[in-house]
Design an enzyme around this catalytic site. Structure first.
Site, mmCIF file in Angstrom:
data_model
loop_
_atom_site.group_PDB
_atom_site.id
_atom_site.type_symbol
_atom_site.label_atom_id
_atom_site.label_comp_id
_atom_site.label_asym_id
_atom_site.label_seq_id
_atom_site.Cartn_x
_atom_site.Cartn_y
_atom_site.Cartn_z
ATOM 1 N N HIS A 104 0.970 -1.356 0.077
ATOM 2 C CA HIS A 104 0.061 0.100 -0.045
ATOM 3 C C HIS A 104 0.848 1.296 0.002
ATOM 4 C CE1 HIS A 104 -4.565 0.342 0.851
ATOM 5 N NE2 HIS A 104 -4.347 1.185 -0.173
ATOM 6 N N ASP A 127 -9.714 -1.256 3.858
ATOM 7 C CA ASP A 127 -8.379 -2.125 4.336
ATOM 8 C C ASP A 127 -8.585 -2.384 5.815
ATOM 9 O OD1 ASP A 127 -5.445 -2.620 4.991
ATOM 10 O OD2 ASP A 127 -4.725 -0.619 4.045
ATOM 11 N N HIS A 129 -6.314 -2.253 7.775
ATOM 12 C CA HIS A 129 -5.252 -1.148 8.763
ATOM 13 C C HIS A 129 -5.604 0.218 8.205
ATOM 14 C CE1 HIS A 129 -3.482 -5.289 7.797
ATOM 15 N NE2 HIS A 129 -3.299 -5.299 9.218
ATOM 16 N N ASP A 131 -2.911 2.405 8.057
ATOM 17 C CA ASP A 131 -1.986 3.012 7.038
ATOM 18 C C ASP A 131 -1.721 4.550 7.223
ATOM 19 O OD1 ASP A 131 -1.586 0.438 6.372
ATOM 20 O OD2 ASP A 131 -2.622 0.838 4.372
ATOM 21 N N HIS A 144 4.606 0.946 3.793
ATOM 22 C CA HIS A 144 3.264 0.682 3.624
ATOM 23 C C HIS A 144 2.444 0.704 4.659
ATOM 24 C CE1 HIS A 144 3.188 -3.373 5.453
ATOM 25 N NE2 HIS A 144 4.534 -3.541 4.997
ATOM 26 N N ASP A 235 -7.218 -2.561 -0.193
ATOM 27 C CA ASP A 235 -6.303 -3.651 0.144
ATOM 28 C C ASP A 235 -6.951 -4.999 0.249
ATOM 29 O OD1 ASP A 235 -4.450 -5.363 1.720
ATOM 30 O OD2 ASP A 235 -3.579 -3.547 2.627
ATOM 31 N N ASP A 237 -6.696 -7.398 1.833
ATOM 32 C CA ASP A 237 -6.615 -8.048 3.474
ATOM 33 C C ASP A 237 -7.911 -7.296 4.035
ATOM 34 O OD1 ASP A 237 -5.844 -5.501 4.628
ATOM 35 O OD2 ASP A 237 -3.945 -5.980 4.768
ATOM 36 N N GLU A 280 -1.735 -5.598 -2.154
ATOM 37 C CA GLU A 280 -1.314 -6.668 -1.253
ATOM 38 C C GLU A 280 -1.793 -8.095 -1.699
ATOM 39 O OE1 GLU A 280 0.709 -6.633 0.983
ATOM 40 O OE2 GLU A 280 0.858 -4.491 1.842
#
Length: 338
Positions: A104, A127, A129, A131, A144, A235, A237, A280
């Site tokens: 990312h 996402d 996360h 970030d 990232h 992302d 994830d 990712e």
């Protein structure tokens, strides 16, 4: 920020089967953002596609840690500048831009390049996360986990000048960002989200509100006062690891397939989607070929839905039903024939 060659091959093979654009005529520019050698993504059926190929990045020799912690600052900074230029060129030529990574950190370049052409853009960040660590709050040193801190105007007095980043200027305000799918947020990131009043929807919020209400509030935040271009930074994830296992930092309790597709369907339906990041997907981390294929296929579905594929089927225009070429037999004729 490497474009995983296995993912690129799957994209090439599956995208050739079609990313249809049934109602609107789009032109889509595809940009690969590798730090290592990757495959190019070929055309998408039934839409105009311009393949910019994989960008050529240089690994900066002796790229020393910044502050004894931040990894590869010069390499990532200069690569992000190359990517920003490429995204800006694609958008200036009238294309929507799809950037394929990689991690990312590529958003440093893709969002910056987008903002050059569309200064008032809004960002939907899907996402697990946030970030948004700064170089002074990160525990891992991985860039990232930090891209949004460099892009946010309100954080500029908290972000040191990294080598290789002199070109980068903040281009977003806190009100320009909406997060969807958060469930692994560091303490400093949580502080930033709360104290800078950044809109976010965690997985708990999605459970509580439902994905329809989440998207309604997302658009109220980003487009309640004016229509503006949308940058979707996705992302893989964000999905539950049962759906997307071949990724670097999986977190349990993620989006379902239906929730993920609803997000991209609704963004497409605004007519304002201008750029997409897909990041990712890492085939090297799949425990089996089945896991790799499942993760890459999911990424394909995300991109396809961004540009018009629907779960009812990707239909071309259908104006009227056909009629028989000759009149039907009358009842009397049918009796004689029998």
């Amino acid at each position: 920020m490497a474009l995983r060659s296995g993912f690129a091959r799957l994209l090439r093979r599956q995208a050739g089967a079609g990313l249809p654009l049934p109602r609107q005529a789009h032109s889509v520019a595809l940009v690969g953002a590798p730090l290592s050698r990757g495959q190019r993504l070929a055309g998408l059926r039934r839409c105009q596609v311009y393949d910019f190929g994989d960008l050529n990045f240089t690994q900066v020799p002796n790229d020393e840690l910044y502050n004894n912690l931040i990894l590869y600052p010069r390499t990532v900074g200069l690569a992000s500048q190359v990517l920003a230029d490429a995204v800006s060129r694609a958008l200036a030529a009238g294309h929507s831009c799809v950037t394929i990574g990689g991690d990312h950190s590529l958003a440093l370049g893709s969002v910056s390049g987008h903002a050059r052409q569309c200064p008032h853009l809004g960002v939907v960040w899907v996402d697990a996360h946030a970030d948004i660590n700064t170089p002074l709050t990160t525990q891992s040193g991985n860039l990232h986990g930090q891209p949004l801190s460099f892009l946010l105007r309100e954080l500029q007095d908290k972000v040191p000048q990294l080598p290789g980043f002199s070109w980068l200027k903040p281009c977003l305000s806190a009100s320009d960002i909406v997060y969807i799918g958060l469930r692994d947020v560091d303490p400093a990131e949580y502080y930033i989200l709360k104290n800078y009043d950044i809109q976010y929807f965690s997985m708990r919020d999605i459970d509580r509100l439902g994905i329809q209400k989440v998207m309604e509030r997302t658009f109220e935040q980003l487009m309640g006062r004016r229509q503006r271009p949308i940058h979707l930074s996705f992302d893989i994830d964000a999905f539950d690891p049962s759906l997307a296992p071949a990724t670097g930092t999986p977190v349990l309790g993620g989006l379902t397939y239906r929730e993920g597709m609803y997000i991209t369907e609704e963004i497409h339906n605004t007519g304002m989607l201008s750029a997409v990041d897909m990041v990712e997907v890492n085939p090297l981390l799949g425990a089996s070929q089945e896991e790799v294929n499942a993760t890459a296929s999911l990424a394909i579905d995300v991109i396809a839905t961004c540009f018009g594929q629907t779960r009812e089927g990707a239909h071309t225009a259908f104006d009227e039903l056909p009629t028989p070429s000759s009149p039907d037999e009358s009842d009397s004729e049918e009796q004689v024939r029998i």
